[in-house]
Write an enzyme that holds these catalytic residues in place. Structure first.
Site, PDB file in Angstrom:
ATOM      1  N   ASN A   1      63.474 -28.284  42.200  1.00 21.52           N
ATOM      2  CA  ASN A   1      62.148 -28.014  42.004  1.00 21.52           C
ATOM      3  C   ASN A   1      61.988 -26.833  41.323  1.00 21.52           C
ATOM      4  O   ASN A   1      62.239 -25.600  41.768  1.00 21.52           O
ATOM      5  CB  ASN A   1      61.612 -28.027  43.566  1.00 21.52           C
ATOM      6  CG  ASN A   1      59.980 -27.764  43.465  1.00 21.52           C
ATOM      7  OD1 ASN A   1      59.533 -27.788  42.232  1.00 21.52           O
ATOM      8  ND2 ASN A   1      59.392 -27.449  44.499  1.00 21.52           N
ATOM      9  N   TRP A   2      61.798 -26.788  39.945  1.00 24.15           N
ATOM     10  CA  TRP A   2      61.577 -25.662  39.277  1.00 24.15           C
ATOM     11  C   TRP A   2      60.235 -24.836  39.578  1.00 24.15           C
ATOM     12  O   TRP A   2      59.924 -23.798  38.924  1.00 24.15           O
ATOM     13  CB  TRP A   2      61.709 -25.925  37.868  1.00 24.15           C
ATOM     14  CG  TRP A   2      63.021 -26.558  37.407  1.00 24.15           C
ATOM     15  CD1 TRP A   2      64.103 -26.700  38.204  1.00 24.15           C
ATOM     16  CD2 TRP A   2      63.391 -26.936  35.970  1.00 24.15           C
ATOM     17  NE1 TRP A   2      65.208 -27.129  37.384  1.00 24.15           N
ATOM     18  CE2 TRP A   2      64.818 -27.338  35.947  1.00 24.15           C
ATOM     19  CE3 TRP A   2      62.744 -27.022  34.802  1.00 24.15           C
ATOM     20  CZ2 TRP A   2      65.399 -27.807  34.924  1.00 24.15           C
ATOM     21  CZ3 TRP A   2      63.409 -27.395  33.791  1.00 24.15           C
ATOM     22  CH2 TRP A   2      64.734 -28.020  33.865  1.00 24.15           C
TER      23      TRP A   2
ATOM     24  N   GLU B   1      61.319 -29.406  54.838  1.00 22.91           N
ATOM     25  CA  GLU B   1      61.279 -28.075  54.408  1.00 22.91           C
ATOM     26  C   GLU B   1      60.340 -27.072  55.235  1.00 22.91           C
ATOM     27  O   GLU B   1      59.338 -26.745  54.983  1.00 22.91           O
ATOM     28  CB  GLU B   1      60.654 -27.968  52.747  1.00 22.91           C
ATOM     29  CG  GLU B   1      61.338 -28.646  51.770  1.00 22.91           C
ATOM     30  CD  GLU B   1      61.059 -28.021  50.652  1.00 22.91           C
ATOM     31  OE1 GLU B   1      61.928 -27.702  49.708  1.00 22.91           O
ATOM     32  OE2 GLU B   1      59.903 -27.802  50.095  1.00 22.91           O
TER      33      GLU B   1
ATOM     34  N   GLY C   1      64.963 -21.681  44.149  1.00 27.76           N
ATOM     35  CA  GLY C   1      65.418 -20.681  43.305  1.00 27.76           C
ATOM     36  C   GLY C   1      66.848 -21.245  42.872  1.00 27.76           C
ATOM     37  O   GLY C   1      67.012 -20.812  41.773  1.00 27.76           O
TER      38      GLY C   1
END
Ligand code: 13P
Length: 257
Positions: free
Chosen positions: A10-11, A167, A236
């Site tokens: 996930n950018w 998450e 990250g």
């Protein structure tokens, strides 16, 4: 049936169009041999089509980071599922940053999930408790409630297209990752039990569930050695080709067939 591990990057709001395309060109040869792992990158909307184009001849899938539930209309700034069709294969829904900053509610997560499925997009539904909820002992109730709300009205046949990402919010971008044992207990315990109550045990065992939150090459093996964790949703560490490739390699070594 064995669950194929899936690692998604996930950018978030990182990388320009040029940087996104350069990144995937560099990534492809590094991960091409790890065919036992499903590999996904989720660029920003601006770069989505170009990245999809650059990955056309590879096995790496492309995901969007969100979508609107309507096919079209007066919704300034939004992207519809119809627009994503043919470009993205996956779409992240309910990320805690969208819940927190964009006020995405459980009801919206449910509408988005239904819209994604209607357009043959595979939802990656993110759930997870805050630090406060964790400390108050509410993790199981919160996570189970988010799953039930997200899946409300979704039939069993669609569950094969859905991925869930656990998450915990306190672990996202903090470097304070959940231990493998804790992640396993929520994923294998709370989430699969909730899925079993909703759809029966066979489907509960077939849905792929990722862990996300400060996943790095040096803690990846701890997650992939857990029986119920089927991969990772990575922030990250997905922004550098070497660390993202290292995560995929570890998944391949531990769970890829
Ligand atoms: P980090 O890996 O940067 O903690 O982010 C996790 C995440 O939010 C992925 O969706």
């Amino acid at each position: 049936m064995a669950r194929k591990p899936i690692i998604a990057g996930n950018w978030k709001m990182h990388k320009t169009l040029t940087e996104s395309v350069e990144f995937v060109h560099e990534l492809v040869p590094l991960v091409a041999e790890f065919t036992g792992v499903e590999q996904v990158v989720c660029p920003t909307f601006v770069a989505l089509a170009a990245v999809a184009d650059a990955l056309q001849d590879s096995d790496i899938g492309v995901g969007a980071q969100s979508l609107h539930w309507e096919a079209q209309g007066a919704f300034t700034s939004q992207i519809s599922p119809a627009m994503l069709q043919g470009i993205a294969e996956y779409v992240i829904i309910g990320h805690s940053e969208c819940r927190a900053y964009l006020h995405e509610t459980d009801e919206m997560v449910n509408k988005k999930t239904k819209a994604a499925l209607a357009y043959n997009l595979k939802p990656i539904i993110a759930v997870g408790e805050s630090n406060e909820q964790n400390e108050a002992g509410q993790t199981q109730t919160v996570v189970s409630g988010q799953i039930r709300a997200a899946l409300d009205g979704i039939d069993a046949a669609n569950m094969q297209h859905i991925i869930i990402a656990y998450e915990p919010i306190w672990a996202i971008g903090t470097g304070k990752n959940a231990s493998g044992a804790i992640a396993e207990s929520i994923i294998g315990g709370t989430i699969r039990t909730t899925l079993s109550e909703l759809y029966g045990d066979a489907i509960a065992q077939s849905v792929r569930i990722q862990y996300g939150g400060s996943v790095k090459p040096d803690n990846m093996a701890e997650y992939m050695s857990q029986p119920n964790i089927d991969g990772a949703l990575v922030g990250g560490a997905s922004l550098k080709t070497d660390s993202f490739a290292a995560l995929i390699q570890i998944a391949q070594e531990q769970k890829g067939s």
